[in-house]
Design a protein around this motif. Structure first.
Motif, short mmCIF file in Angstrom:
data_model
loop_
_atom_site.label_atom_id
_atom_site.label_comp_id
_atom_site.label_asym_id
_atom_site.label_seq_id
_atom_site.Cartn_x
_atom_site.Cartn_y
_atom_site.Cartn_z
N TRP A 119 1.17 -1.10 0.09
CA TRP A 119 0.06 -0.53 -0.17
C TRP A 119 0.93 1.53 0.03
CZ3 TRP A 119 -5.46 -0.58 -0.34
CH2 TRP A 119 -5.90 -1.86 -0.22
N VAL A 120 0.22 1.90 -0.57
CA VAL A 120 0.85 3.47 0.02
C VAL A 120 -0.11 4.57 0.32
CG1 VAL A 120 1.72 5.78 -2.13
CG2 VAL A 120 2.66 3.55 -2.33
N LEU A 121 0.19 5.17 1.32
CA LEU A 121 -0.47 6.38 0.98
C LEU A 121 0.02 8.15 0.82
CD1 LEU A 121 -2.45 7.47 2.88
CD2 LEU A 121 -0.50 8.52 4.68
N LYS A 166 -4.66 10.12 -1.08
CA LYS A 166 -5.57 8.66 -1.01
C LYS A 166 -4.20 7.40 -0.47
CE LYS A 166 -4.28 8.40 -5.76
NZ LYS A 166 -4.83 8.54 -7.31
N ILE A 167 -5.47 6.80 -0.65
CA ILE A 167 -5.08 5.13 -0.01
C ILE A 167 -4.77 4.04 -1.20
CG2 ILE A 167 -4.59 2.86 1.50
CD1 ILE A 167 -6.04 4.83 3.71
N LYS A 198 -1.48 -2.81 -7.04
CA LYS A 198 -1.97 -4.63 -7.44
C LYS A 198 -0.11 -4.69 -8.57
CE LYS A 198 -5.55 -7.00 -9.61
NZ LYS A 198 -6.93 -6.81 -10.03
N ASP A 199 -0.59 -6.10 -8.19
CA ASP A 199 0.44 -6.54 -9.56
C ASP A 199 0.05 -7.97 -9.36
OD1 ASP A 199 1.98 -7.73 -6.94
OD2 ASP A 199 3.35 -7.01 -7.45
N GLN A 241 -8.76 -6.76 -5.24
CA GLN A 241 -8.99 -5.59 -5.66
C GLN A 241 -8.83 -4.29 -4.46
OE1 GLN A 241 -12.16 -6.36 -8.25
NE2 GLN A 241 -10.55 -6.70 -9.84
N HIS A 242 -8.88 -2.43 -4.88
CA HIS A 242 -9.68 -1.48 -4.36
C HIS A 242 -9.71 0.23 -5.36
CE1 HIS A 242 -8.04 1.99 -1.16
NE2 HIS A 242 -8.45 1.43 -0.44
N GLN A 243 -10.78 0.38 -4.65
CA GLN A 243 -10.73 1.71 -5.42
C GLN A 243 -9.74 2.13 -6.42
OE1 GLN A 243 -12.71 3.84 -2.23
NE2 GLN A 243 -12.35 5.55 -2.75
N ASN A 244 -8.56 2.36 -5.69
CA ASN A 244 -7.65 3.52 -5.62
C ASN A 244 -6.41 2.17 -6.20
OD1 ASN A 244 -8.79 6.04 -5.77
ND2 ASN A 244 -8.43 5.75 -3.42
N GLU A 245 -6.08 2.19 -7.42
CA GLU A 245 -4.81 1.76 -7.68
C GLU A 245 -3.63 2.32 -8.47
OE1 GLU A 245 -6.29 -2.12 -9.46
OE2 GLU A 245 -6.82 -3.04 -7.20
N ARG A 246 -3.73 3.56 -9.01
CA ARG A 246 -2.95 3.99 -8.65
C ARG A 246 -2.33 5.61 -8.09
NH1 ARG A 246 -4.63 5.18 -14.87
NH2 ARG A 246 -3.96 6.84 -14.92
#
Length: 331
Positions: free
Chosen positions: A134-136, A264-265, A269-270, A276-281
């Motif tokens: 994860w990235v904040l 955003k958090i 994903k790889d 899955q998550h609503q933010n993947e970029r």
């Protein structure tokens, strides 16, 4: 025999400062004087500036503001130091102050530092994203416009007691802003983004507001910071949510706040991360990090979470290229 100046400032440093300001270029300020015009009477102009700085009688002119388009269609004011003389004066202070503060800065602070670069920050982020799920992605709302002057000066005083450096930094922080219609507006917070000294002050402020706080509070969470552009790497979504709350509390103590929409958090994903998550970029320094197809050495395909040029940066490059006469005629 002439009377000694109260402040000891090297004439050679003033000349070096002008050389750097000239190399950086930049628009004229409220007096309309260009770098070339300043250089036309260089000896006289530099002596006058040195004399005023050494005697304590140097006062900056108001900063000129220009309007810069924002992504959402609005505009934001960008302060520009109004004269070449003021930019040289700020460079003089930077040349004296930067060596005093630079050794204390965090190794993952990359913005506007000697030997550091945006490309290096992106490279470090690329190496860390596969290690952390994860990235904040942190966005500080109106950072340069909302810096608390008292806290800025407190940070500067931790590294120098030089009276003329403290005096002139305080004068630059308080200098009025001149709007496009000529109206003068007082300033009791913030630092002009176009100022030579502003990036150093911003780094110094965030060194204590964020970097040192991270080192004390969560030393196992790595981050990359380029001025006020920050991403932090977390092992879980829960940790990222915790860090977001704690960062909001910390910045609030320093008179700042996170942008509620832009912070955003992100799930990195790889192939190994199937959820899955609503933010993947996320975007960082002109690059978009997101899941991308890649080819292994043996020819097989896989998904990696890695950067490539962002849509925004790509559009800007195309816009600039279309403005070139020989390119514009072809499209």
């Amino acid at each position: 025999m002439g009377k000694a100046k109260p402040f000891s400032i090297s004439k050679h440093v003033v000349l070096d400062a002008f050389t750097m300001v000239k190399a950086n270029g930049g628009a004229a300020g409220v007096d309309g004087q260009s770098i070339a015009e300043f250089e036309g009477a260089l000896k006289s102009n530099l002596y006058k500036l040195w004399n005023r700085m050494s005697s304590g009688s140097y006062f900056p002119l108001p900063v000129r503001t220009v309007e810069i388009p924002k992504d959402n269609g609005g505009i934001r004011p960008l302060g520009i130091i109004p004269t070449v003389a003021d930019r040289v004066a700020q460079m003089v202070v930077k040349l004296y102050l930067e060596p005093e503060v630079e050794p204390y800065f965090h190794p993952d602070s990359y913005g506007y530092r000697p030997g550091k670069s945006a490309v290096e920050a992106v490279g470090v982020a690329r190496r860390r994203c596969p290690q952390y799920d994860w990235v904040l992605d942190l966005d500080i709302k109106g950072f340069f416009d909302n810096l608390n002057h008292e806290l800025v000066m407190r940070a500067v005083r931790k590294h120098t007691d030089c009276k003329w450096i403290l005096l002139y930094i305080e004068r630059w922080l308080k200098a009025s802003a001149q709007l496009q219609d000529g109206t003068l507006v007082g300033r009791d917070m913030g630092t002009p983004q176009g100022g030579v000294i502003s990036p150093l002050l911003a780094n110094l402020f965030l060194h204590y507001a964020f970097d040192e706080w991270m080192k004390r509070t969560c030393p196992l969470i790595p981050f990359e910071r380029y001025a006020d552009d920050i991403i932090a790497h977390c092992v879980s979504e829960q940790q990222a949510k915790w860090l977001k709350v704690k960062t909001e509390e910390r910045l609030s103590q320093c008179g700042l706040e996170l942008h509620p929409q832009k912070t955003k958090i992100v799930y990195c994903k790889d192939d190994r991360r199937k959820g899955q998550h609503q933010n993947e970029r996320f975007d960082f320094l002109g690059y978009t990090f997101r899941p991308r197809g890649a080819k292994r050495r043996n020819g097989g395909l896989f998904i990696c979470f890695c950067p490539a040029i962002s849509d925004k940066a790509s559009k800007e490059i195309c816009r600039v290229m279309r403005s070139w006469p020989f390119i514009g005629a072809m499209v």
